[in-house]
Design a protein around this motif. Structure first.
Motif, mmCIF file in Angstrom:
data_model
loop_
_atom_site.group_PDB
_atom_site.id
_atom_site.type_symbol
_atom_site.label_atom_id
_atom_site.label_comp_id
_atom_site.label_asym_id
_atom_site.label_seq_id
_atom_site.Cartn_x
_atom_site.Cartn_y
_atom_site.Cartn_z
ATOM 1 N N UNK A 245 0.843 -1.199 0.000
ATOM 2 C CA UNK A 245 0.000 0.000 0.000
ATOM 3 C C UNK A 245 0.873 1.241 0.000
ATOM 4 N N UNK A 246 0.349 2.293 -0.631
ATOM 5 C CA UNK A 246 0.991 3.590 -0.577
ATOM 6 C C UNK A 246 2.219 3.737 -1.434
ATOM 7 N N UNK A 247 2.452 2.822 -2.373
ATOM 8 C CA UNK A 247 3.656 2.923 -3.202
ATOM 9 C C UNK A 247 3.546 4.014 -4.235
ATOM 10 N N UNK A 248 2.307 4.380 -4.609
ATOM 11 C CA UNK A 248 2.108 5.458 -5.565
ATOM 12 C C UNK A 248 2.298 5.063 -7.002
ATOM 13 N N UNK A 249 2.608 3.798 -7.283
ATOM 14 C CA UNK A 249 2.814 3.378 -8.655
ATOM 15 C C UNK A 249 1.498 2.978 -9.298
ATOM 16 N N UNK A 250 1.458 3.085 -10.647
ATOM 17 C CA UNK A 250 0.267 2.638 -11.359
ATOM 18 C C UNK A 250 0.024 1.183 -11.023
ATOM 19 N N UNK A 251 -1.227 0.867 -10.678
ATOM 20 C CA UNK A 251 -1.579 -0.507 -10.397
ATOM 21 C C UNK A 251 -1.319 -0.923 -8.961
ATOM 22 N N UNK A 252 -0.820 -0.014 -8.118
ATOM 23 C CA UNK A 252 -0.481 -0.376 -6.746
ATOM 24 C C UNK A 252 -1.608 0.041 -5.806
ATOM 25 N N UNK A 253 -2.018 -0.882 -4.938
ATOM 26 C CA UNK A 253 -3.038 -0.569 -3.960
ATOM 27 C C UNK A 253 -4.433 -0.549 -4.555
ATOM 28 N N UNK A 254 -5.393 -0.077 -3.757
ATOM 29 C CA UNK A 254 -6.783 -0.030 -4.190
ATOM 30 C C UNK A 254 -7.008 1.127 -5.152
ATOM 31 N N UNK A 255 -7.788 0.886 -6.195
ATOM 32 C CA UNK A 255 -8.174 1.940 -7.130
ATOM 33 C C UNK A 255 -9.392 2.669 -6.597
ATOM 34 N N UNK A 256 -9.585 3.902 -7.056
ATOM 35 C CA UNK A 256 -10.767 4.665 -6.641
ATOM 36 C C UNK A 256 -12.041 3.982 -7.109
ATOM 37 N N UNK A 257 -11.966 3.339 -8.270
ATOM 38 C CA UNK A 257 -13.128 2.630 -8.800
ATOM 39 C C UNK A 257 -12.648 1.422 -9.592
ATOM 40 N N UNK A 258 -13.360 0.346 -9.477
ATOM 41 C CA UNK A 258 -13.046 -0.882 -10.207
ATOM 42 C C UNK A 258 -14.284 -1.328 -10.965
ATOM 43 N N UNK A 259 -14.110 -1.649 -12.243
ATOM 44 C CA UNK A 259 -15.198 -2.220 -13.032
ATOM 45 C C UNK A 259 -14.748 -3.597 -13.498
ATOM 46 N N UNK A 260 -15.559 -4.595 -13.223
ATOM 47 C CA UNK A 260 -15.212 -5.975 -13.549
ATOM 48 C C UNK A 260 -16.241 -6.562 -14.507
ATOM 49 N N UNK A 261 -15.753 -7.351 -15.451
ATOM 50 C CA UNK A 261 -16.625 -8.004 -16.414
ATOM 51 C C UNK A 261 -15.790 -8.828 -17.369
ATOM 52 N N UNK A 262 -16.405 -9.601 -18.262
ATOM 53 C CA UNK A 262 -15.649 -10.370 -19.255
ATOM 54 C C UNK A 262 -14.771 -9.444 -20.107
ATOM 55 N N UNK A 263 -13.614 -9.946 -20.532
ATOM 56 C CA UNK A 263 -12.668 -9.118 -21.285
ATOM 57 C C UNK A 263 -13.304 -8.520 -22.535
ATOM 58 N N UNK A 264 -14.104 -9.316 -23.257
ATOM 59 C CA UNK A 264 -14.746 -8.793 -24.462
ATOM 60 C C UNK A 264 -15.682 -7.646 -24.170
ATOM 61 N N UNK A 265 -16.414 -7.739 -23.060
ATOM 62 C CA UNK A 265 -17.326 -6.663 -22.690
ATOM 63 C C UNK A 265 -16.547 -5.427 -22.241
#
Length: 361
Positions: free
Chosen positions: A307-327
């Motif tokens: 946590x807190x590394x500040x790098x892209x992809x590190x820690x929790x995102x402000x928002x996450x959207x999940x679904x099949x890759x094609x969608x």
């Protein structure tokens, strides 16, 4: 065999091969390792070309589910080690040919004047003309190995007067573009409107042009588009790689992270593919307006890092959207709504909506 089982077996094989291939001599006898790998190569070499391409895509998808680093790099070499993806350029050309054929079949019997809802203001005739124009334009660019921008309006298009002839005109235009691409060395440097300044850029770009516009046609015809998961994952990365080069879009994205714009520099969003496990994290702000990274996710959709590394992809995102890759691919191209049943959204929906609005092409 289910898609999930295919993916699991491919990932297990890729991991095993990479582990054997990188094992130290004092742990595994080199002769034994070679014997194991040669036996596997013999079996895979007997697969049909289509199955070899499919397996190469599954290996690549498995690798892209891992965070960037040595292990991911080793996994990315597995397909090439077995000779499964010796000519990625040709694979892209084959995929373009298939997608265009499906598009032509879809629009041939459609009313040219019928609207295409996913492309507001366009009809089937407009969509087909646009698609054919892209192929004619790319044929000119590749044949002349251009070193600077040439606009489609500067290229001879030979568009038929009769809109009913558009499908056949598109089919012929695709034959020409693929002939030009297949006869060219994909490593040849040339101008492109994106990140990759080589001939190879255009086969990949044409594929996702074809995939998205096929989805446009299918949606307009009341059909459910289906984008193969491995291709969709590649398409999401192609979209993110080239986004900074689409100037009006890049300007809107840059504004999101500035004071007076969206006002949340450093805000992040994550796309999680539920069928492949791949994930992509976008962080707003900084040079270029954003940065992104392909990030593996845990069962909760979070990147398993400090946590807190500040790098892209590190820690929790402000928002996450999940679904099949094609969608997800259709979502980033504005062909799906984030509130649709295909997706699960967690976190600050405002961030996601702002990103999607800014990146409309």
């Amino acid at each position: 065999m289910s898609e999930a089982l295919e993916q699991a077996l491919a990932e297990a094989l890729a991991s095993l091969v990479a582990a054997v291939d990188t094992c130290e001599e004092d742990v595994l006898d080199p002769d034994t390792a070679v014997k194991w790998l040669e036996g596997s190569a013999y079996i895979l070499d007997r697969l049909a070309p289509a199955d070899r391409r499919r397996l190469a895509g599954l290996f690549r998808a498995a690798a892209l589910r891992e965070p960037a680093g040595p292990w991911r790099d080793d996994l990315l070499k597995v397909g090439d080690g077995f000779g499964l993806d010796e000519d990625q350029h040709e694979l892209y050309c084959d995929a373009v040919e298939s997608a265009v054929r499906r598009f032509v079949e879809a629009v041939r019997t459609a009313d040219p004047a019928a609207p295409v809802p996913s492309c507001p203001g366009w009809t089937f005739a407009d969509l087909t003309r646009h698609h054919g124009t892209t192929h004619r334009w790319i044929t000119h660019l590749v044949e002349h190995r251009v070193s600077e921008r040439v606009w489609p309006r500067e290229v001879r298009l030979d568009v038929p007067d009769d809109v009913g002839e558009y499908p056949d005109w598109l089919a012929a235009a695709a034959e020409e573009s693929l002939r030009a691409l297949r006869s060219a060395d994909p490593e040849t440097p040339m101008w492109s409107p994106g990140a990759d300044q080589h001939v190879r850029f255009y086969a990949r770009r044409l594929l996702f042009e074809a995939v998205v516009h096929l989805a446009d046609a299918e949606l307009a015809l009341g059909r459910a588009p289906r984008v193969e998961a491995c291709a969709a994952a590649d398409g999401i990365e192609e979209f993110l790689e080239n986004l900074p080069f689409f100037v009006p879009v890049a300007d809107r994205v840059a504004e999101l992270g500035r004071d007076g714009g969206f006002g949340q520099q450093g805000a992040s969003l994550r796309l999680c593919a539920t069928d492949t496990g791949a994930a992509w994290t976008v962080v707003l702000g900084g040079e270029g307006g954003f940065r992104w990274e392909n990030t593996a996710r845990d069962a909760a959709g979070r990147a398993p890092v400090e946590a807190g590394s500040g790098e892209a992809g590190r820690g929790d995102a402000a928002v996450t959207v999940a679904g099949p890759a094609g969608e997800l691919l259709l979502l980033v191209y504005g062909r799906r709504e984030a509130g649709g049943a295909e997706f699960t959204v967690r976190g600050d929906r405002v961030v996601l909506d702002a990103w999607l609005a800014a990146t409309v092409l």
